[in-house]
Scaffold this active site. Sequence first.
Site, PDB file in Angstrom:
ATOM      1  N   GLU A  27      -5.254  -4.720  10.835  1.00  0.00           N
ATOM      2  CA  GLU A  27      -4.206  -3.710  11.010  1.00  0.00           C
ATOM      3  C   GLU A  27      -4.469  -2.914  12.291  1.00  0.00           C
ATOM      4  O   GLU A  27      -5.256  -1.945  12.264  1.00  0.00           O
ATOM      5  CB  GLU A  27      -4.209  -2.749   9.819  1.00  0.00           C
ATOM      6  CG  GLU A  27      -3.961  -3.430   8.494  1.00  0.00           C
ATOM      7  CD  GLU A  27      -3.392  -2.461   7.466  1.00  0.00           C
ATOM      8  OE1 GLU A  27      -2.346  -2.785   6.899  1.00  0.00           O
ATOM      9  OE2 GLU A  27      -3.964  -1.382   7.260  1.00  0.00           O
ATOM     10  N   GLU A  85      -6.624   4.895   7.931  1.00  0.00           N
ATOM     11  CA  GLU A  85      -6.407   6.321   7.634  1.00  0.00           C
ATOM     12  C   GLU A  85      -7.650   6.931   6.988  1.00  0.00           C
ATOM     13  O   GLU A  85      -7.966   8.097   7.216  1.00  0.00           O
ATOM     14  CB  GLU A  85      -5.159   6.476   6.738  1.00  0.00           C
ATOM     15  CG  GLU A  85      -3.884   6.238   7.543  1.00  0.00           C
ATOM     16  CD  GLU A  85      -2.736   5.644   6.744  1.00  0.00           C
ATOM     17  OE1 GLU A  85      -2.763   5.666   5.504  1.00  0.00           O
ATOM     18  OE2 GLU A  85      -1.793   5.125   7.390  1.00  0.00           O
ATOM     19  N   HIS A 109      -9.387   1.435   5.011  1.00  0.00           N
ATOM     20  CA  HIS A 109      -8.096   1.573   5.694  1.00  0.00           C
ATOM     21  C   HIS A 109      -8.279   2.532   6.872  1.00  0.00           C
ATOM     22  O   HIS A 109      -9.053   3.486   6.789  1.00  0.00           O
ATOM     23  CB  HIS A 109      -7.038   2.111   4.725  1.00  0.00           C
ATOM     24  CG  HIS A 109      -5.657   2.064   5.305  1.00  0.00           C
ATOM     25  ND1 HIS A 109      -5.220   3.021   6.189  1.00  0.00           N
ATOM     26  CD2 HIS A 109      -4.659   1.158   5.180  1.00  0.00           C
ATOM     27  CE1 HIS A 109      -3.988   2.703   6.570  1.00  0.00           C
ATOM     28  NE2 HIS A 109      -3.622   1.581   5.968  1.00  0.00           N
ATOM     29  N   SER A 142       3.560  -2.129  10.422  1.00  0.00           N
ATOM     30  CA  SER A 142       5.002  -2.244  10.624  1.00  0.00           C
ATOM     31  C   SER A 142       5.564  -3.623  10.274  1.00  0.00           C
ATOM     32  O   SER A 142       6.432  -4.143  10.967  1.00  0.00           O
ATOM     33  CB  SER A 142       5.379  -1.848  12.061  1.00  0.00           C
ATOM     34  OG  SER A 142       5.029  -0.497  12.297  1.00  0.00           O
ATOM     35  N   ASN A 187       0.865  -1.178   0.000  1.00  0.00           N
ATOM     36  CA  ASN A 187       0.000   0.000   0.000  1.00  0.00           C
ATOM     37  C   ASN A 187       0.906   1.234   0.000  1.00  0.00           C
ATOM     38  O   ASN A 187       1.489   1.575   1.019  1.00  0.00           O
ATOM     39  CB  ASN A 187      -0.892  -0.034   1.250  1.00  0.00           C
ATOM     40  CG  ASN A 187      -1.703   1.231   1.425  1.00  0.00           C
ATOM     41  OD1 ASN A 187      -1.800   2.056   0.510  1.00  0.00           O
ATOM     42  ND2 ASN A 187      -2.294   1.395   2.601  1.00  0.00           N
ATOM     43  N   LYS A 197       0.099   4.255  -0.316  1.00  0.00           N
ATOM     44  CA  LYS A 197      -0.553   5.439   0.273  1.00  0.00           C
ATOM     45  C   LYS A 197      -0.329   6.664  -0.636  1.00  0.00           C
ATOM     46  O   LYS A 197      -0.327   6.518  -1.854  1.00  0.00           O
ATOM     47  CB  LYS A 197      -0.045   5.661   1.704  1.00  0.00           C
ATOM     48  CG  LYS A 197      -0.193   4.393   2.547  1.00  0.00           C
ATOM     49  CD  LYS A 197       0.061   4.605   4.012  1.00  0.00           C
ATOM     50  CE  LYS A 197      -0.111   3.289   4.756  1.00  0.00           C
ATOM     51  NZ  LYS A 197       0.071   3.403   6.200  1.00  0.00           N
ATOM     52  N   GLY A 210       2.671   2.335  10.787  1.00  0.00           N
ATOM     53  CA  GLY A 210       3.639   3.412  10.618  1.00  0.00           C
ATOM     54  C   GLY A 210       4.405   3.764  11.881  1.00  0.00           C
ATOM     55  O   GLY A 210       5.065   4.793  11.946  1.00  0.00           O
TER      56      GLY A 210
HETATM   57  P1  PGA Z   1       3.048   0.336   7.706  1.00  0.00           P
HETATM   58  O1  PGA Z   1       1.564   0.565   7.108  1.00  0.00           O
HETATM   59  O2  PGA Z   1       3.559  -0.932   7.112  1.00  0.00           O
HETATM   60  O3  PGA Z   1       3.821   1.538   7.289  1.00  0.00           O
HETATM   61  O4  PGA Z   1       2.884   0.226   9.188  1.00  0.00           O
HETATM   62  C1  PGA Z   1       0.682  -0.503   6.963  1.00  0.00           C
HETATM   63  C2  PGA Z   1      -0.620  -0.053   6.370  1.00  0.00           C
HETATM   64  O5  PGA Z   1      -1.094   1.046   6.709  1.00  0.00           O
HETATM   65  O6  PGA Z   1      -1.217  -0.767   5.537  1.00  0.00           O
END
Ligand code: PGA
Length: 255
Positions: A167, A97, A95, A213, A9, A11, A173
Amino acid sequence: MRTPIVAGNWKMNKLLDEARGLAGDVAEASGTFEHTELILSPTYVALPALSEILSGTDVGLSAQNVHWTEQGSYTGEVAPSMLEEIGCTHAIIGHSERRQYFGETDVSVNRRARAALEHDLTPIICVGESLAERQNGETELKIKLQVRAALSEVDAGDARDVIFAYEPLWAIGTGESATPEQAQESLAAIRGLLADIYDDSVASSVRILYGGSVKPHNIDELIQGPDLDGALIGSASLESESFLSIARSVESWAE
Ligand code: PGA
């Protein structure tokens, strides 16, 4: 056995040239993966370029969202048929976010998921608890509510095709991944709920990913969980080396 998935992803990252380069690296390496499905999810504007680069490979192409209607006055949204037209195979839906910053709700997630399924776009539905919810012992409750709502009015035939990504918000992140035990516990809860809503056959067909992560150094441990079918990767998917290294670990585990 369920075919594992490694999905990147991106983003809101990568200008077009960078996106082309990264997708080119993945396309080039993709022939070496026989047991793992790779999926890339760039921004909307990079989808047509990636569609060309990935054509002739088995790498899936995912949008980061999808609207639930065909066309109309929905500024800023993209219809499922538009994604289909340019060769998208998947759409990430819900997601955290989107839920956190853009008002996405369980109801809109369900609408988007059903529209995707009607258009042969495989939904990758994200669920996960906040740190406060985990600390209050509400993890299972939260993710089960999200999964149940996402599948409202989705029949068993379609449910089999859905991909879930667990997640936890506190792991996205942050560099702090869930432990393999924490991930497995939540994944098992999701699979158990799928058996309750549908039956064991649906529950054992659905692929459930972990995201938050995931890095080359922790994938080997995470993938040992019996309910884990791969990873949804954010930051580590922005470099081909780390993305492919995670994919190689999953591939050797799946061989
Ligand atoms: P990350 O993001 O691997 O940077 O933690 C995962 C995600 O949001 O799908």
